[in-house]
Design an enzyme around this catalytic site. Sequence first.
Site, short mmCIF file in Angstrom:
data_model
loop_
_atom_site.label_atom_id
_atom_site.label_comp_id
_atom_site.label_asym_id
_atom_site.label_seq_id
_atom_site.Cartn_x
_atom_site.Cartn_y
_atom_site.Cartn_z
N ASP A 76 -49.36 17.90 -36.58
CA ASP A 76 -49.65 16.92 -35.53
C ASP A 76 -50.61 17.52 -34.51
O ASP A 76 -50.29 18.49 -33.83
CB ASP A 76 -48.33 16.53 -34.83
CG ASP A 76 -48.55 15.48 -33.76
OD1 ASP A 76 -48.61 14.29 -34.11
OD2 ASP A 76 -48.67 15.85 -32.57
N TYR A 81 -55.68 17.82 -27.35
CA TYR A 81 -55.16 19.19 -27.51
C TYR A 81 -56.30 20.21 -27.66
O TYR A 81 -56.10 21.41 -27.54
CB TYR A 81 -54.22 19.34 -28.72
CG TYR A 81 -52.99 18.45 -28.71
CD1 TYR A 81 -52.63 17.72 -27.58
CD2 TYR A 81 -52.18 18.35 -29.83
CE1 TYR A 81 -51.51 16.90 -27.59
CE2 TYR A 81 -51.05 17.54 -29.84
CZ TYR A 81 -50.74 16.81 -28.72
OH TYR A 81 -49.62 16.00 -28.72
N LYS A 110 -54.80 11.92 -32.67
CA LYS A 110 -54.63 10.83 -31.67
C LYS A 110 -55.91 10.63 -30.86
O LYS A 110 -56.62 11.59 -30.55
CB LYS A 110 -53.48 11.16 -30.72
CG LYS A 110 -52.23 11.64 -31.44
CD LYS A 110 -51.08 11.91 -30.50
CE LYS A 110 -50.00 12.73 -31.20
NZ LYS A 110 -50.24 14.19 -31.16
N HIS A 142 -53.08 7.53 -28.26
CA HIS A 142 -52.22 8.57 -27.67
C HIS A 142 -51.35 8.05 -26.52
O HIS A 142 -50.17 8.36 -26.42
CB HIS A 142 -53.09 9.73 -27.19
CG HIS A 142 -52.35 11.02 -27.07
ND1 HIS A 142 -52.94 12.24 -27.26
CD2 HIS A 142 -51.06 11.30 -26.76
CE1 HIS A 142 -52.05 13.20 -27.08
NE2 HIS A 142 -50.90 12.66 -26.77
P1 NAP Z 1 -40.91 21.02 -28.35
O1 NAP Z 1 -41.27 21.08 -29.78
O2 NAP Z 1 -39.74 20.24 -27.90
O3 NAP Z 1 -40.73 22.50 -27.78
C1 NAP Z 1 -41.71 23.49 -27.91
C2 NAP Z 1 -41.25 24.68 -27.09
O4 NAP Z 1 -40.04 25.20 -27.62
C3 NAP Z 1 -42.25 25.81 -27.09
O5 NAP Z 1 -42.24 26.36 -25.80
C4 NAP Z 1 -41.70 26.80 -28.11
O6 NAP Z 1 -42.04 28.10 -27.73
C5 NAP Z 1 -40.20 26.57 -27.98
N1 NAP Z 1 -39.49 26.77 -29.26
C6 NAP Z 1 -39.86 26.34 -30.48
N2 NAP Z 1 -38.94 26.69 -31.41
C7 NAP Z 1 -37.97 27.35 -30.75
C8 NAP Z 1 -36.76 27.95 -31.18
N3 NAP Z 1 -36.39 27.94 -32.46
N4 NAP Z 1 -36.00 28.56 -30.24
C9 NAP Z 1 -36.38 28.57 -28.94
N5 NAP Z 1 -37.51 28.01 -28.47
C10 NAP Z 1 -38.31 27.40 -29.38
O7 NAP Z 1 -42.12 20.50 -27.42
P2 NAP Z 1 -43.52 19.82 -27.54
O8 NAP Z 1 -44.56 20.80 -27.90
O9 NAP Z 1 -43.67 19.04 -26.28
O10 NAP Z 1 -43.38 18.74 -28.71
C11 NAP Z 1 -43.66 19.05 -30.05
C12 NAP Z 1 -44.95 18.42 -30.53
O11 NAP Z 1 -44.91 17.00 -30.38
C13 NAP Z 1 -46.19 18.83 -29.73
O12 NAP Z 1 -46.63 20.13 -30.04
C14 NAP Z 1 -47.15 17.73 -30.12
O13 NAP Z 1 -47.68 17.96 -31.39
C15 NAP Z 1 -46.22 16.52 -30.09
N6 NAP Z 1 -46.20 15.86 -28.76
C16 NAP Z 1 -46.81 14.64 -28.65
C17 NAP Z 1 -46.87 14.02 -27.42
C18 NAP Z 1 -47.54 12.67 -27.31
O14 NAP Z 1 -47.86 12.25 -26.17
N7 NAP Z 1 -47.74 11.97 -28.40
C19 NAP Z 1 -46.31 14.61 -26.28
C20 NAP Z 1 -45.68 15.84 -26.42
C21 NAP Z 1 -45.63 16.45 -27.67
P3 NAP Z 1 -42.84 29.11 -28.73
O15 NAP Z 1 -44.14 28.44 -29.08
O16 NAP Z 1 -42.99 30.33 -27.92
O17 NAP Z 1 -41.94 29.30 -29.93
#
Ligand code: NAP
Length: 316
Positions: A76, A81, A110, A142
């Site tokens: 994704d 980004y 997006k 997005h």
């Molecule tokens: P998330 O996946 O909920 O959390 C990511 C965070 O958790 C990072 O800081 C990561 O750190 C940490 N993490 C990952 N695995 C872990 C584990 N096993 N144990 C402890 N910590 C862990 O947050 P997100 O990045 O907001 O959401 C995921 C994806 O969804 C995004 O990357 C993006 O592709 C998409 N997204 C889309 C939108 C939208 O508006 N459409 C908005 C937000 C996100 P490390 O990297 O240091 O492991």
Amino acid sequence: MPQVLDRTKQSKRGTNKENKCLSVKMSSSSSSTPSVLLNTGVQMPILGLGTYKLLLPEDVCRAVDAALVAGYRAFDTAAVYGNEADVGRALKELLPKHGLTREDIFITSKLSPEDQGERAMEGALHSLSQLDLGYIDLYLIHWPGTKGLEVDDKRNPGNRAQSWASLEQLHAQGKLRAIGVSNYTPAHMRELMQSCKIPPALLQVEFHPQFCQTELRSVCEEYGVCFQAYSSLGKGGLVTDPIVTEVAKNCERTTAQVLLRWSVQQGVPVLPKSSNPDRIKDNAKIFDFTLSDTDMGRLSAMDCGHKFCRDSAQVV
Ligand code: NAP
């Protein structure tokens, strides 16, 4: 087996019973993660790697490599980004190493809120050229708003409709295999369903035990739109939650695995982001255990409307 949907039988408003069915194939074969069937007839892996904040080319490459080893087949990204080109390059370099081809993977990107409206065609074509992978499997609007416009600006609905029409054209040309939206509220979904020629395949929104989005999930079910989670780990903020920790201890799993399993066990696809190869591997091990009804209930009872991301209702 997942039901293959015949698009010619789908009604635009999703009133057709078949259109509501987004079957989940939860039994994983050795080479693939389970998938969900989108209303275009395309299968999408239920687990994908999030890439938000993977900024350096070498970080993207390391994460994509670890993800391919761990069995991820979906990625994704987004124009905002700033890493579409790096994700595309990493995949082109790494797929042969893992004995995979373009067809084995599923890319989501997006449209930038900057390109909402009359620049949507240009924005989507830019994503296609940045990724340089021939086609994009799923392309989303997005955010419902347009960059630079106030929430109540009367131009927003017209801009959304214009963006959607551009995505429909690119879908018809085969450049975007499926099209959808992100951060839409129930009102935005209803507005889109009123005007679209092609219904959205998917809605990507924040979803985790503290933010269960009950109304939005019902709207998606009603319209036959796949509901996909982002920020399943609460941007990392939920991995130390006491209730999640207790459930994780009981089933001898990590808290991240519990959070992701809670979602996929309900048929909701996830996109955990990590830059750490060990965590990327760990986060993929969610298909060999089941949470009990009691644990599912305890997690769902955490719902308190808490968001870790921006509020899309403020971006109308
Ligand atoms: P998330 O996946 O909920 O959390 C990511 C965070 O958790 C990072 O800081 C990561 O750190 C940490 N993490 C990952 N695995 C872990 C584990 N096993 N144990 C402890 N910590 C862990 O947050 P997100 O990045 O907001 O959401 C995921 C994806 O969804 C995004 O990357 C993006 O592709 C998409 N997204 C889309 C939108 C939208 O508006 N459409 C908005 C937000 C996100 P490390 O990297 O240091 O492991």
